[in-house]
Design a protein around this motif. Sequence first.
Motif, short mmCIF file in Angstrom:
data_model
loop_
_atom_site.label_atom_id
_atom_site.label_comp_id
_atom_site.label_asym_id
_atom_site.label_seq_id
_atom_site.Cartn_x
_atom_site.Cartn_y
_atom_site.Cartn_z
N GLY A 311 0.77 -1.24 0.00
CA GLY A 311 0.00 0.00 0.00
C GLY A 311 0.80 1.28 0.00
N PHE A 312 2.11 1.21 -0.30
CA PHE A 312 2.92 2.42 -0.32
C PHE A 312 2.66 3.22 -1.59
N SER A 313 2.84 4.53 -1.51
CA SER A 313 2.50 5.43 -2.61
C SER A 313 3.52 5.33 -3.74
N PRO A 314 3.10 5.62 -4.97
CA PRO A 314 4.04 5.63 -6.11
C PRO A 314 5.20 6.60 -5.89
N LEU A 315 4.96 7.72 -5.24
CA LEU A 315 6.02 8.69 -5.00
C LEU A 315 7.11 8.10 -4.12
N LEU A 316 6.72 7.43 -3.04
CA LEU A 316 7.71 6.81 -2.16
C LEU A 316 8.47 5.72 -2.90
N ILE A 317 7.76 4.91 -3.68
CA ILE A 317 8.41 3.84 -4.44
C ILE A 317 9.39 4.42 -5.45
N SER A 318 8.99 5.51 -6.11
CA SER A 318 9.86 6.17 -7.08
C SER A 318 11.16 6.64 -6.43
N GLU A 319 11.05 7.24 -5.25
CA GLU A 319 12.24 7.74 -4.55
C GLU A 319 13.12 6.58 -4.08
N ARG A 320 12.51 5.52 -3.62
CA ARG A 320 13.28 4.38 -3.12
C ARG A 320 14.03 3.67 -4.26
N LEU A 321 13.39 3.58 -5.42
CA LEU A 321 14.02 2.91 -6.57
C LEU A 321 15.01 3.82 -7.31
#
Length: 357
Positions: A311-321
């Motif tokens: 359930g994590f947001s696309p923005l957080l995933i984008s920053e992590r990747l």
Amino acid sequence: MPVYKNETLNTWYCKFYYKDWQGNRKQKKKEGFKTQREAKAFEREFLHKEEGSCDMAFGSLVELYIDDCKSRLKPTTLSNKEYVLKHKVTPFFKDMPINTITPTTVRKWQNELLAHESDFSPTYLKTINNQLSAIFNYAMKYYRLPSNPARDCGSMGKKNAESMQFWTTEEYNKFIEIVNDKPISKVVFPLLFWTGIRSGELLALTLNDFDFENRILSINKNYARLEGKDLTLEPKTPKSKRLINIPPFLCDLVNEYVTMLYDYQPNERLFNVTKFYLRHEMNRGCEKSGVKKIRIHDLRHSHASLLIELGFSPLLISERLGHENIETTLQTYSHLYPNKQSEVADKLQNLAVLKTY
């Protein structure tokens, strides 16, 4: 354009004057041609190339383009570009004057690749086509080519693969049980799966990149091997430089691994292996565990799909990747969100019902 014969060697040579890019008058001599025609052709093509004429052959344009790229691209990027141009593009267009190449010509080249016995993937076809288009864009900008025939013709292939492979946590756990017998594998595969970092980023890591107290991993470089040499390069994009929070168990795994190293310095590469080792271990673990085979890069997709499921947001995933922008994340993983639309509808329904009553 006079050419001359070397009577002793029974070969031909050309000798002529030209002006370089600074306007200086210079002399050029080239020997060893078997025929008079070959000597004249060399002189003609050399002058077209120096003058930046659209009459130059495509092969000469590629040479100019590669020379221009050498000071602007990473060695690995340049090597990949040279390979594609040499084996997939230049053989077809090499001797054609660039101003005679039309969209129809490009279309014929595309059809040859589409029908090739190697059955190239849609994403690879897209990559090849992009390289050809880049060549013509370069010619438009610097050599007065009126238009880009590759762009006018239209692309081929697809930017993104139709299907994406990834592991669930259950599949990963089966795999890791097998490769845990090797100290390096016991650490590198958990790092790849639970952080989503790229394999080049993993192989560039040093102990100095870990802040164990705050449980933060710093990604600031990339490893590559080219022509037998180890290279430490800048990350793929500016956004690839990032800080990743990691769970305590990963910190423990890394610390345990470091205690086994002999005479290790914190600024040295922590995992002194190559991508070949990673692929070999992936194959070994998949075969023995029965888990479906995926690529090393698919561990990155596995991490992203896990975060989406949590359930994590696309923005957080984008920053992590370390994606350059959130659009990349959304385009790459949008197909993993199908059940979210129904969740939105259900929540809106619940809100509407509560308001009614």
